[in-house]
Motif scaffolding. Structure first.
Motif, PDB file in Angstrom:
ATOM      1  N   GLN A   1       0.821  -0.796   0.002  1.00 39.22           N
ATOM      2  CA  GLN A   1      -0.117  -0.301  -0.378  1.00 39.22           C
ATOM      3  C   GLN A   1       1.225   1.272   0.279  1.00 39.22           C
ATOM      4  N   HIS A   2       1.566   1.249   0.390  1.00 39.41           N
ATOM      5  CA  HIS A   2       3.270   2.688   0.770  1.00 39.41           C
ATOM      6  C   HIS A   2       3.734   2.941  -0.538  1.00 39.41           C
ATOM      7  N   LEU A   3       3.827   1.592  -1.230  1.00 33.47           N
ATOM      8  CA  LEU A   3       4.223   1.959  -2.504  1.00 33.47           C
ATOM      9  C   LEU A   3       3.170   1.648  -3.620  1.00 33.47           C
ATOM     10  N   VAL A   4       2.330   1.909  -3.480  1.00 32.47           N
ATOM     11  CA  VAL A   4       1.413   2.796  -4.582  1.00 32.47           C
ATOM     12  C   VAL A   4       0.861   4.158  -4.040  1.00 32.47           C
ATOM     13  N   THR A   5       1.229   4.359  -3.062  1.00 31.94           N
ATOM     14  CA  THR A   5       0.341   5.177  -2.292  1.00 31.94           C
ATOM     15  C   THR A   5       1.759   6.270  -2.955  1.00 31.94           C
ATOM     16  N   ASN A   6       2.730   6.267  -2.824  1.00 36.41           N
ATOM     17  CA  ASN A   6       3.356   7.721  -3.180  1.00 36.41           C
ATOM     18  C   ASN A   6       3.441   7.817  -4.648  1.00 36.41           C
ATOM     19  N   GLY A   7       2.447   7.390  -5.900  1.00 35.28           N
ATOM     20  CA  GLY A   7       2.366   8.311  -6.962  1.00 35.28           C
ATOM     21  C   GLY A   7       1.826   8.993  -6.386  1.00 35.28           C
ATOM     22  N   CYS A   8       1.005   9.490  -5.553  1.00 41.78           N
ATOM     23  CA  CYS A   8       0.146  10.210  -5.248  1.00 41.78           C
ATOM     24  C   CYS A   8       1.678  11.375  -4.020  1.00 41.78           C
ATOM     25  N   SER A   9       1.878  10.592  -3.457  1.00 40.15           N
ATOM     26  CA  SER A   9       3.041  11.723  -2.859  1.00 40.15           C
ATOM     27  C   SER A   9       4.662  12.731  -3.594  1.00 40.15           C
TER      28      SER A   9
ATOM     29  N   ALA B   1      10.018  21.039  -1.215  1.00 42.37           N
ATOM     30  CA  ALA B   1       9.979  20.849  -0.097  1.00 42.37           C
ATOM     31  C   ALA B   1       8.728  21.046   0.268  1.00 42.37           C
ATOM     32  N   LYS B   2       7.465  21.950   0.341  1.00 46.01           N
ATOM     33  CA  LYS B   2       6.725  21.873   1.193  1.00 46.01           C
ATOM     34  C   LYS B   2       5.424  20.806   0.413  1.00 46.01           C
ATOM     35  N   GLY B   3       5.788  20.514  -0.596  1.00 53.46           N
ATOM     36  CA  GLY B   3       5.274  18.672  -0.766  1.00 53.46           C
ATOM     37  C   GLY B   3       5.050  17.273   0.587  1.00 53.46           C
ATOM     38  N   ALA B   4       6.747  17.756   0.778  1.00 56.64           N
ATOM     39  CA  ALA B   4       6.601  17.192   1.791  1.00 56.64           C
ATOM     40  C   ALA B   4       5.595  16.792   2.911  1.00 56.64           C
ATOM     41  N   HIS B   5       4.846  15.172   3.097  1.00 48.54           N
ATOM     42  CA  HIS B   5       3.834  15.506   4.201  1.00 48.54           C
ATOM     43  C   HIS B   5       3.848  13.959   5.210  1.00 48.54           C
ATOM     44  N   ALA B   6       2.946  14.179   6.389  1.00 52.84           N
ATOM     45  CA  ALA B   6       2.972  13.265   7.061  1.00 52.84           C
ATOM     46  C   ALA B   6       1.723  12.394   6.038  1.00 52.84           C
ATOM     47  N   ARG B   7       2.027  11.014   6.521  1.00 55.51           N
ATOM     48  CA  ARG B   7       1.145  10.050   5.694  1.00 55.51           C
ATOM     49  C   ARG B   7       0.655   8.554   6.548  1.00 55.51           C
ATOM     50  N   SER B   8      -0.747   8.401   5.757  1.00 57.56           N
ATOM     51  CA  SER B   8      -1.070   6.709   6.289  1.00 57.56           C
ATOM     52  C   SER B   8      -1.193   6.583   5.127  1.00 57.56           C
ATOM     53  N   ALA B   9      -1.324   5.330   4.815  1.00 57.67           N
ATOM     54  CA  ALA B   9      -1.404   4.211   4.011  1.00 57.67           C
ATOM     55  C   ALA B   9      -2.123   2.749   4.436  1.00 57.67           C
ATOM     56  N   PHE B  10      -3.714   2.847   4.040  1.00 61.18           N
ATOM     57  CA  PHE B  10      -4.439   1.411   4.751  1.00 61.18           C
ATOM     58  C   PHE B  10      -4.582   0.978   3.420  1.00 61.18           C
ATOM     59  N   GLY B  11      -4.690  -0.653   3.891  1.00 57.87           N
ATOM     60  CA  GLY B  11      -5.313  -1.697   2.509  1.00 57.87           C
ATOM     61  C   GLY B  11      -6.542  -1.695   3.096  1.00 57.87           C
ATOM     62  N   VAL B  12      -7.802  -1.942   2.239  1.00 61.53           N
ATOM     63  CA  VAL B  12      -8.851  -1.742   3.228  1.00 61.53           C
ATOM     64  C   VAL B  12      -9.481  -3.314   1.933  1.00 61.53           C
ATOM     65  N   ALA B  13     -10.873  -3.209   2.327  1.00 65.29           N
ATOM     66  CA  ALA B  13     -11.353  -4.920   1.212  1.00 65.29           C
ATOM     67  C   ALA B  13     -12.423  -4.221   0.423  1.00 65.29           C
ATOM     68  N   GLN B  14     -12.260  -2.910   0.622  1.00 67.03           N
ATOM     69  CA  GLN B  14     -13.186  -1.707  -0.479  1.00 67.03           C
ATOM     70  C   GLN B  14     -13.372  -0.673  -0.769  1.00 67.03           C
ATOM     71  N   ASN B  15     -13.392   0.021  -1.915  1.00 70.36           N
ATOM     72  CA  ASN B  15     -13.497   0.877  -1.737  1.00 70.36           C
ATOM     73  C   ASN B  15     -15.003   1.746  -1.993  1.00 70.36           C
ATOM     74  N   PRO B  16     -15.290   2.942  -1.851  1.00 69.02           N
ATOM     75  CA  PRO B  16     -16.619   3.371  -2.404  1.00 69.02           C
ATOM     76  C   PRO B  16     -15.963   3.445  -4.054  1.00 69.02           C
ATOM     77  N   LEU B  17     -17.864   2.812  -5.079  1.00 69.68           N
ATOM     78  CA  LEU B  17     -17.165   2.475  -6.389  1.00 69.68           C
ATOM     79  C   LEU B  17     -17.102   1.182  -6.698  1.00 69.68           C
ATOM     80  N   GLY B  18     -16.142   0.385  -5.841  1.00 67.06           N
ATOM     81  CA  GLY B  18     -15.024  -0.835  -6.156  1.00 67.06           C
ATOM     82  C   GLY B  18     -13.278   0.040  -7.356  1.00 67.06           C
TER      83      GLY B  18
END
Length: 151
Positions: free
Chosen positions: A105-113, A122-139
């Motif tokens: 999940q952390h590697l997927v989220t790197n696309g955004c980060s 440097a203003k784009g450096a941020h704290a972050r959480s990346a979770f695996g979930v069973a489903q998201n809205p609309l799949g």
């Protein structure tokens, strides 16, 4: 270089704010903070459906997260009026639709980060959480929300 010059050099045009799919608003601004509601991955204007570890690989998930970052920037622009007013991207939270054994999940989220870093430096450096979930809205394969500090 302004944020808009960076976006142009990356070939990115900001989309308009998406209409919420449920009972919420796209963003809330309170004091110097802007909270951007979760945006799902879209491809060709439709939900980017898939589950990481089943029918979607990490590289594709990373592309989806990058696409979400562009949508988040469009909403942030609507909230602030000028992305050059962003002092800092404070936090990103990512929900990755994934199988129980998928652990990237952390590697997927790197696309955004990574895109936020390209756009804001440097203003784009941020704290972050990346979770695996069973489903998201609309799949959708990925959903991401963002908090930014503005002048």
């Amino acid at each position: 270089m302004s944020v808009y010059d960076r976006l142009k050099s990356l070939g990115i045009e900001l989309p308009p704010v998406a209409i919420p799919a449920a009972a919420y608003v796209p963003f809330v601004r309170t004091g110097k903070l802007v909270f951007i509601s979760g945006h799902i991955a879209k491809r060709d204007g439709k939900p980017w459906v898939g589950q990481l570890g089943r029918d979607t690989d990490t590289a594709t998930g990373k592309q989806a997260a990058r696409a979400i970052a562009i949508d988040l920037l469009g909403t942030l622009h609507a909230a602030v009026g000028d992305l050059n007013e962003v002092e800092r991207i404070v936090k990103v939270m990512s929900l990755v639709n994934s199988t129980p054994d998928f652990t990237e999940q952390h590697l997927v989220t790197n696309g955004c980060s990574e895109l936020l870093g390209e756009v804001f430096g440097a203003k784009g450096a941020h704290a972050r959480s990346a979770f695996g979930v069973a489903q998201n809205p609309l799949g959708a394969c990925v959903e991401i929300e963002l908090i930014a500090e503005v002048r």
